[in-house]
Design an enzyme around this catalytic site. Structure first.
Site, PDB file in Angstrom:
ATOM      1  N   HIS A  49      20.691  24.673 -13.422  1.00 15.97           N
ATOM      2  CA  HIS A  49      21.796  24.428 -13.036  1.00 15.97           C
ATOM      3  C   HIS A  49      22.306  22.928 -12.512  1.00 15.97           C
ATOM      4  O   HIS A  49      21.171  22.826 -11.468  1.00 15.97           O
ATOM      5  CB  HIS A  49      22.699  24.944 -11.503  1.00 15.97           C
ATOM      6  CG  HIS A  49      24.348  25.207 -11.468  1.00 15.97           C
ATOM      7  ND1 HIS A  49      24.644  23.410 -11.772  1.00 15.97           N
ATOM      8  CD2 HIS A  49      25.506  25.440 -11.470  1.00 15.97           C
ATOM      9  CE1 HIS A  49      25.803  23.453 -10.829  1.00 15.97           C
ATOM     10  NE2 HIS A  49      27.314  25.395 -10.992  1.00 15.97           N
TER      11      HIS A  49
ATOM     12  N   ARG B 127      40.765  23.064  -9.449  1.00 19.48           N
ATOM     13  CA  ARG B 127      40.953  24.646  -8.316  1.00 19.48           C
ATOM     14  C   ARG B 127      42.413  25.143  -8.216  1.00 19.48           C
ATOM     15  O   ARG B 127      43.203  24.968  -7.599  1.00 19.48           O
ATOM     16  CB  ARG B 127      40.610  23.706  -7.150  1.00 19.48           C
ATOM     17  CG  ARG B 127      39.375  23.399  -6.444  1.00 19.48           C
ATOM     18  CD  ARG B 127      39.173  22.494  -5.619  1.00 19.48           C
ATOM     19  NE  ARG B 127      37.245  22.600  -5.571  1.00 19.48           N
ATOM     20  CZ  ARG B 127      36.486  22.674  -4.343  1.00 19.48           C
ATOM     21  NH1 ARG B 127      37.625  22.874  -3.169  1.00 19.48           N
ATOM     22  NH2 ARG B 127      35.773  22.482  -4.109  1.00 19.48           N
TER      23      ARG B 127
ATOM     24  N   ALA C 155      26.455  22.382  -5.328  1.00 17.09           N
ATOM     25  CA  ALA C 155      25.467  22.408  -6.357  1.00 17.09           C
ATOM     26  C   ALA C 155      25.546  20.270  -6.792  1.00 17.09           C
ATOM     27  O   ALA C 155      24.256  20.418  -6.402  1.00 17.09           O
ATOM     28  CB  ALA C 155      25.818  22.439  -7.467  1.00 17.09           C
TER      29      ALA C 155
ATOM     30  N   HIS D  38      28.620  33.377 -10.107  1.00 17.15           N
ATOM     31  CA  HIS D  38      28.312  32.097  -9.332  1.00 17.15           C
ATOM     32  C   HIS D  38      29.500  31.676  -8.707  1.00 17.15           C
ATOM     33  O   HIS D  38      30.768  31.154  -8.757  1.00 17.15           O
ATOM     34  CB  HIS D  38      28.664  31.361 -11.279  1.00 17.15           C
ATOM     35  CG  HIS D  38      28.759  29.743 -11.174  1.00 17.15           C
ATOM     36  ND1 HIS D  38      28.825  29.110 -11.929  1.00 17.15           N
ATOM     37  CD2 HIS D  38      28.367  29.334 -10.297  1.00 17.15           C
ATOM     38  CE1 HIS D  38      28.589  27.918 -12.521  1.00 17.15           C
ATOM     39  NE2 HIS D  38      28.330  27.934 -10.692  1.00 17.15           N
TER      40      HIS D  38
ATOM     41  N   GLU E 137      32.751  30.339 -10.527  1.00 19.01           N
ATOM     42  CA  GLU E 137      32.224  28.800 -10.152  1.00 19.01           C
ATOM     43  C   GLU E 137      33.336  28.400  -8.853  1.00 19.01           C
ATOM     44  O   GLU E 137      34.076  27.644  -8.255  1.00 19.01           O
ATOM     45  CB  GLU E 137      32.667  27.922 -11.167  1.00 19.01           C
ATOM     46  CG  GLU E 137      31.741  26.816 -11.298  1.00 19.01           C
ATOM     47  CD  GLU E 137      31.660  25.185 -12.298  1.00 19.01           C
ATOM     48  OE1 GLU E 137      31.444  24.258 -12.180  1.00 19.01           O
ATOM     49  OE2 GLU E 137      32.902  26.195 -13.581  1.00 19.01           O
TER      50      GLU E 137
ATOM     51  N   HIS F 275      28.741  28.225 -16.649  1.00 21.55           N
ATOM     52  CA  HIS F 275      29.779  27.701 -17.488  1.00 21.55           C
ATOM     53  C   HIS F 275      29.595  28.130 -18.866  1.00 21.55           C
ATOM     54  O   HIS F 275      30.026  27.146 -19.520  1.00 21.55           O
ATOM     55  CB  HIS F 275      29.359  26.146 -17.327  1.00 21.55           C
ATOM     56  CG  HIS F 275      28.739  25.867 -16.037  1.00 21.55           C
ATOM     57  ND1 HIS F 275      27.617  24.985 -15.682  1.00 21.55           N
ATOM     58  CD2 HIS F 275      30.093  25.418 -14.990  1.00 21.55           C
ATOM     59  CE1 HIS F 275      27.670  24.850 -15.154  1.00 21.55           C
ATOM     60  NE2 HIS F 275      28.908  25.225 -13.640  1.00 21.55           N
TER      61      HIS F 275
ATOM     62  N   HIS G 216      29.531  28.591  -5.214  1.00 24.04           N
ATOM     63  CA  HIS G 216      29.351  27.302  -4.527  1.00 24.04           C
ATOM     64  C   HIS G 216      29.564  27.424  -3.298  1.00 24.04           C
ATOM     65  O   HIS G 216      30.876  27.589  -3.220  1.00 24.04           O
ATOM     66  CB  HIS G 216      28.862  26.210  -5.121  1.00 24.04           C
ATOM     67  CG  HIS G 216      28.639  26.065  -6.239  1.00 24.04           C
ATOM     68  ND1 HIS G 216      27.194  26.031  -6.350  1.00 24.04           N
ATOM     69  CD2 HIS G 216      28.603  26.356  -7.222  1.00 24.04           C
ATOM     70  CE1 HIS G 216      26.557  26.541  -7.849  1.00 24.04           C
ATOM     71  NE2 HIS G 216      27.702  26.212  -8.759  1.00 24.04           N
TER      72      HIS G 216
END
Lengths: 345, 345
Positions: free
Chosen positions: A176, A288, A71, A6, A282, A221, A8
């Site tokens: 998603h 972050r 996403a 996962h 993710e 998630h 992005h």
């Protein structure tokens, strides 16, 4: 090897965001439409754009990230069908470039040009195109309204054309959503997690995998609220006269490990069978920062897994690599072809 | 004593459901409107209707249930404002009768006549009326659309008139949606849990308790997904430049224990401070069966709490009684008046 399923492309070059601005500005003023979908990016610029992810892979000890467009950027509720088709194509082409340039670091997952109120049949040409490019899966948005939930449940025949094609192509779908246009619903803090929970409950209510025994869904998630409320869902399945969750769903439904603290990860791995859990972070994603309670990044999810003593070596292999190869068979085949087969079963 | 803060009148007499049928049928055919809101129920019939709850209290070792109308029955998205006013009034009057007849078993929480698109100011007369009847709190629905989320977030000034009145009356609000009219969103399996998660995230995004330091919210169903994703929410608060969750929300926001398996309860009590957890079972509620894995009812949540060894006696008192007295001060005062004060702090 360690496969993070996962990731992005949240460090996309500015040219990509500028294209999107012009594209959407063009809805109001056609004179502002981008004149070309060639962003003029060099290979070096593409490689540079994903260095944050590559550095984090190295720092955190993962090898390969299954990588899809931002996403929240998919924006299925934004613009016209033509705009969405162009944007999906461009976004997927960017992912393809990243994954072609750095095939040891990234494997491609695509976005679909879904449009509110339009049959998802419209996604099939793009799905076939990206399969031809070597993509290993797609993100499927169960709420193209962006936070108002106007699509039929995932068990509805509305979605069947996409499922037929996914099965044919041996591609799983990560369920998603995209960004939220609903001021009541924060995208990463509510909409994403709610979508995971909603999708899981839709699947409990239906009998989708009787019609598609080969179809595979990843609920990201950490499965939203589902593992935390596993007793509730086991009980609801009973009330709805369904088989146990294991029989009803767990041959087809998988969860990632995007849960950003040890107690949550511990719960996930306690209640969900290890065969149904795929390592994911993710990265770079929703959160972050560094957790002041641990001194490590919230989304450094492998650290939590490492701390769970009850997992055997065989469990860890499944969770960090083996399950990803099973759920994403196209990736497994690509890796085997490059001399990186999985462990024999 | 043991106080269960989350019970609904899901065993209401048939006359109440027949009234509602006639009331809604009257929207299509005025000739079908009920001619009276007097359901003609005797005290004995009322007492008989709640015997399932009373028996479960005895069997499970709880004393008092904070009792409100059937949540899915509130139906704020159904009918006209006049219909909603009449239905809320009748529903609250039924709760009042139960609690007046069996004051040692039940304390009253009301439903509000909220209407989609109508300022919640319209709820104030009913709020004042039920306060006069001795109600100790209310259920506040953050999504009167019934699953499409068209209301402003709970931090919006739209809601302030209700908050001002709640503070004045020393009543907390349980943030509880009603049934879902959205086929994508199952009520007890998705809408309830999503609403809890959504509300918690709305509160992170805003600064509501700066304006209302005395306002208290209970987020039911163990806080939706929030405790499972506590790291995510701590991280999102940091990204949004908010204080820690403890400083930002936990003087005002409380979770119940409606989590139907031991691992979930264990997580809840591990990540959320014990001062913020109130015993609840949602009895008779979402899940009514016996868990084949334990041989006990899924919603017999006290059993899970009893198994958590790390809770001290002082913790258990807070969780099972003391916190409820703090969050529901009107209940505490009523109990003290009846010779049942709490432990001194």
């Amino acid at each position: 090897m360690i496969i993070d399923i996962h990731g992005h492309y949240t460090t996309e070059p500015a040219a990509m965001l500028q294209f999107r601005d012009k594209q959407l500005a063009g809805l109001a003023d056609p004179g502002r439409r981008p004149t070309t979908s060639d962003l003029g990016l060099s290979d070096d610029e593409i490689i540079k754009s994903v260095q944050p992810q590559v550095k984090m892979q190295q720092a955190r000890g993962s090898d390969l990230t299954i990588f899809s467009p931002r996403a929240a950027g998919m924006g299925h509720h934004v613009g016209t069908e033509a705009v969405g088709q162009e944007w999906s194509r461009l976004s997927n082409d960017m992912i393809h470039r990243v994954c072609t340039l750095l095939p040891d670091n990234f494997a491609a997952v695509g976005q679909l040009p879904q449009v509110p109120g339009v049959s998802p049949k419209n996604c099939i040409p793009e799905l076939e195109r990206i399969a031809g490019l070597g993509f290993v899966g797609v993100n499927l948005n169960p709420d193209t309204s962006g936070g108002h939930w106007n699509d039929p449940p995932l068990t509805d025949r509305y979605w069947y054309p996409v499922y037929e094609k996914l099965v044919e192509l041996k591609m799983p779908a990560m369920i998603h959503v995209t960004g939220s246009c609903n001021p009541a619903v924060h995208h990463t803090g509510a909409h994403y997690i709610n979508a995971d929970t909603t999708a899981f409950m839709q699947l409990i209510q239906g009998n989708l995998f009787k019609d598609f025994p080969e179809l595979k869904f990843v609920i990201p998630h950490g499965g939203g609220a589902a593992p935390y409320h596993w007793g509730r869902y086991r009980g609801l399945a009973m009330m709805l006269k369904k088989p146990t969750l294991a029989e009803h769903l767990l041959k087809n439904v998988f969860f990632d490990t995007c849960v950003y603290h040890l107690p949550g990860m511990s719960l996930l791995t306690e209640v969900v069978p290890v065969d149904n859990i795929l390592f994911g972070s993710e990265m770079l994603g929703a959160v972050r920062d560094i957790d002041p309670e641990t001194g490590n990044y919230f989304d450094d999810t492998k650290r939590y897994i490492d701390q769970i003593g009850r997992l055997s070596d065989a469990d860890r292999y499944k969770l960090l690599e083996g399950n990803a190869r099973k759920v994403y068979p196209r990736l497994d085949a690509q890796l085997a072809k490059r001399g990186k087969p999985g462990r024999p079963a």
